[in-house]
Design an enzyme around this catalytic site. Structure first.
Site, mmCIF file in Angstrom:
data_model
loop_
_atom_site.group_PDB
_atom_site.id
_atom_site.type_symbol
_atom_site.label_atom_id
_atom_site.label_comp_id
_atom_site.label_asym_id
_atom_site.label_seq_id
_atom_site.Cartn_x
_atom_site.Cartn_y
_atom_site.Cartn_z
ATOM 1 N N ALA A 226 0.813 -1.217 0.000
ATOM 2 C CA ALA A 226 0.000 0.000 0.000
ATOM 3 C C ALA A 226 0.847 1.267 0.000
ATOM 4 C CB ALA A 226 -0.940 -0.015 1.204
ATOM 5 N N ARG B 211 3.323 -13.312 4.439
ATOM 6 C CA ARG B 211 4.217 -12.331 5.052
ATOM 7 C C ARG B 211 4.464 -12.584 6.535
ATOM 8 N NH1 ARG B 211 0.674 -7.101 3.486
ATOM 9 N NH2 ARG B 211 -1.395 -7.806 4.050
ATOM 10 N N VAL C 271 -8.255 -1.397 5.244
ATOM 11 C CA VAL C 271 -8.607 -2.608 5.994
ATOM 12 C C VAL C 271 -8.490 -3.848 5.118
ATOM 13 C CG1 VAL C 271 -10.478 -3.813 7.186
ATOM 14 C CG2 VAL C 271 -10.086 -1.373 7.610
ATOM 15 N N LYS D 82 -14.258 7.603 0.725
ATOM 16 C CA LYS D 82 -14.515 6.887 -0.524
ATOM 17 C C LYS D 82 -15.778 6.055 -0.335
ATOM 18 C CE LYS D 82 -10.313 5.550 0.099
ATOM 19 N NZ LYS D 82 -9.043 4.777 0.049
ATOM 20 N N GLY E 122 -5.646 -1.900 -6.326
ATOM 21 C CA GLY E 122 -4.726 -0.772 -6.391
ATOM 22 C C GLY E 122 -5.413 0.567 -6.591
ATOM 23 N N ASP F 1 -5.016 3.011 -3.477
ATOM 24 C CA ASP F 1 -3.683 3.606 -3.355
ATOM 25 C C ASP F 1 -3.456 4.641 -4.445
ATOM 26 O OD1 ASP F 1 -3.200 1.884 -1.212
ATOM 27 O OD2 ASP F 1 -2.387 0.331 -2.530
ATOM 28 N N ASP G 25 -0.913 -3.460 -9.551
ATOM 29 C CA ASP G 25 -1.269 -2.303 -8.735
ATOM 30 C C ASP G 25 -0.708 -0.996 -9.285
ATOM 31 O OD1 ASP G 25 -1.717 -4.645 -7.252
ATOM 32 O OD2 ASP G 25 -1.460 -3.611 -5.355
#
Length: 309
Positions: free
Chosen positions: A25, A96, A157, A215, A244, A247, A283
């Site tokens: 992000a 991750r 989120v 948004k 994407g 961002d 992205d």
């Protein structure tokens, strides 16, 4: 993270061909701002491995300053696998846990990394990676304050990172520390409770926020500050890959804010950058330069010639 993107239209469990790219992000926003002509520095951690080298090389190629990023000789670079569909739900798989990024700690956020910065942008994903990453996020905000920089925050989120309660507990308080908030309607409802508009007004009246950009679910956006509010509809474009867009919107809006544009113009540019990104895979493929943004925005708002000759 390193992004492995399945061939267009192929479900993830059936894909055999993948395209390597980069995702994350905050790094997406940094790349977006750099392509739009701003100086941008990314602070983060990757493994000292081929995936980490690829991430750093791609960021450098876009003009992002990675002089304060770190390569961990022991922990690996995070990995993201996903597919890409125009209409079907997209399957995203994160790898991750134990990555270099998840081991981010306050000591990795050095004060000198923020020197000269006008705005410091962070998302809710980072503090949700681990307890040490959450502490690092708070340290980043404090060091941004010390440097005289404005703090921009996008909750971003991701349900796979934690339960609703964990998001509310970890990310909710960070919303109240931001000067600029860019959040989805559903994110504000989750993190602060009640309606999104009421939550936005609460951030303006009770928190530190100067501006809150919401948004909406219908892909329109509203910018609210103490002087009023402005609304921007989404531009109708063919969607190749919706991932994407948020961002890209943040990069477009922050570019307008950094240039001192009025709220309605910043919103329009944000919507334009997002519209360009969703028309391309990955992205970041569709992130425009400033001149490409201006041409696209003129075409989207006024129509006319669509071929740049």
């Amino acid at each position: 993270m390193l992004l492995m993107l399945a061939e267009p239209g192929m479900p993830l469990d059936r894909a055999v061909s993948f395209r390597r790219s980069v995702a994350g992000a905050e790094s997406n926003v940094a790349q977006g701002l750099a392509r739009l002509g701003h100086w941008a520095r990314w602070i983060g951690r990757v493994g000292d491995d081929p995936a980490g080298e690829a991430v750093m090389r791609e960021l450098r190629a876009d003009g992002v300053d990675v002089s304060c990023a770190e390569m961990d000789p022991e922990a690996p670079t995070g990995l993201l696998l996903r597919d890409s569909h125009e209409r079907r739900p997209i399957d995203v798989q994160y790898y991750r846990s134990g990555s270099a990024a998840s081991l981010l700690a306050p000591a990795h956020v050095r004060a000198e990394a923020l020197e000269g910065a006008r705005v410091v942008h962070v998302t809710g994903i980072t503090p949700m990676l681990s307890e040490s990453a959450a502490r690092a996020t708070w340290a980043l905000i404090q060091r941004a304050r010390d440097a005289g920089a404005v703090v921009s925050f996008d909750p971003n989120v991701r349900r796979k990172l934690g339960t609703d309660h964990q998001w509310i507990r970890t990310v909710g308080p960070l919303l109240r520390e931001a000067d600029l908030v860019l959040a989805g309607e559903d994110e504000l409802e989750l993190l602060l409770g009640g309606g999104a508009e009421e939550a936005a007004k609460a951030l303006l009246n009770l928190g530190r926020a100067r501006t809150v950009v919401v948004k909406r679910r219908d892909h329109s956006a509203v910018s609210m500050d103490h002087d009023g509010q402005w609304t921007q509809r989404a531009f109708e474009v063919p969607v190749a890959d919706p991932v994407g867009a948020g961002d890209a919107f943040a990069a477009g809006w922050l570019s307008g804010w950094l240039r001192g544009l009025p709220p309605e113009r910043s919103l329009a540019e944000a919507a334009c950058v997002a519209a360009l990104v969703v028309q391309a895979p990955s992205d970041t493929d569709g992130l425009p330069t400033a001149s490409a943004r201006d041409r696209a925005l003129a075409s989207l708002t006024r129509g006319g010639e669509t071929v740049h000759r």
